[in-house]
Design a protein around this motif. Structure first.
Motif, PDB file in Angstrom:
ATOM      1  N   LYS A 184      -2.533 -12.316-105.386  1.00  0.00           N
ATOM      2  CA  LYS A 184      -2.606 -13.550-104.807  1.00  0.00           C
ATOM      3  C   LYS A 184      -1.987 -14.559-105.674  1.00  0.00           C
ATOM      4  N   ASP A 185      -2.432 -14.583-106.943  1.00  0.00           N
ATOM      5  CA  ASP A 185      -2.079 -15.457-107.788  1.00  0.00           C
ATOM      6  C   ASP A 185      -0.342 -15.703-108.140  1.00  0.00           C
ATOM      7  N   LEU A 186       0.032 -14.286-108.223  1.00  0.00           N
ATOM      8  CA  LEU A 186       1.588 -14.309-108.410  1.00  0.00           C
ATOM      9  C   LEU A 186       2.329 -14.020-107.128  1.00  0.00           C
ATOM     10  N   ASP A 187       1.707 -14.020-106.018  1.00  0.00           N
ATOM     11  CA  ASP A 187       2.303 -13.782-104.586  1.00  0.00           C
ATOM     12  C   ASP A 187       3.334 -12.701-104.729  1.00  0.00           C
ATOM     13  N   TYR A 188       2.903 -11.574-105.370  1.00  0.00           N
ATOM     14  CA  TYR A 188       3.689 -10.313-105.698  1.00  0.00           C
ATOM     15  C   TYR A 188       2.856  -9.186-105.352  1.00  0.00           C
ATOM     16  N   ILE A 189       3.677  -8.273-104.832  1.00  0.00           N
ATOM     17  CA  ILE A 189       3.179  -6.907-104.635  1.00  0.00           C
ATOM     18  C   ILE A 189       3.365  -5.945-105.606  1.00  0.00           C
TER      19      ILE A 189
END
Ligand SMILES: [Zn+2]
Length: 199
Positions: A184-189
């Motif tokens: 979530k913090d990086l908005d990355y998968i």
């Protein structure tokens, strides 16, 4: 700490926060009107927290659907779910079924080596009696109350991985590892790796 979030009417996310890490490992529970069904069992370290969280929901725990028997996805099933209901039906892929559930060292020993400190944090999975195991076939449909779960075998991340379509909403539950880990913090998968064959 455990956070329980009602993400939709009668659908609950239980963020187990193992080791204090939030948004990492969650179990989902659905109130079907004829009992609570659960997706995943979390790691062994969170077993007591999961049991206490589920005690707060309205209804008995009747079914558990496990995407795959990696230690962070099913390790707490034995302590939390089978104690709440000794007759709970635990749905697993046949390659991760009645052989592995009562013999967690099959998965624990290689996992501890591969995962290091994180494996130690999650802990050795708790035994699930083989009588609770329900080995699935691709396309199986299980109806509980107002909810139907369709099982889809989805090998890839693990040879014994399975996903679930939940009606009436047509929610697809992939258990995280089949689709990557959303940070979530990086908005990355982050893609998850495939396992070496263990079972
Ligand atoms: Zn996995």
């Amino acid at each position: 700490m455990v956070r329980i979030i009602e993400v939709m009417n009668n659908v609950y996310q239980i963020d187990l926060e193992p080791g204090g890490f939030s948004n990492l490992v969650s179990v989902y529970a659905i109130n079907t009107g004829k009992g609570i069904i659960v997706f995943e069992g979390g790691p062994a370290i969170s077993s007591n927290d999961l049991r206490n969280a589920l005690r707060g929901l309205p209804g008995n725990i009747t079914h558990a659907f496990i995407t795959h028997v990696h230690i962070d996805h099913y390790g707490g099933t034995g302590g939390a779910l089978t104690e709440l209901n000794p007759n709970i039906e635990v749905y697993v892929h046949p390659r991760g079924g009645s052989k592995v559930l009562p013999n967690p060292d099959i998965i624990w020993i290689p996992a501890r080596e591969a995962m290091g400190w994180l494996g130690e944090l999650y802990g050795r999975p708790l035994e699930v009696p083989s009588k609770n195991a329900r080995e699935t076939k691709d396309g199986d449909r299980v109806t509980v109350g107002d909810v139907t779960v369709e099982v889809i075998h989805t090998p890839g991340h693990a040879s014994h991985h399975q996903s679930f379509i939940v009606e009436p909403w047509d929610i697809l539950i992939v258990g995280g590892d089949a689709a990557g880990i959303y940070v979530k913090d990086l908005d990355y998968i982050i893609p998850t790796t495939m396992e070496p064959p263990q079972i």
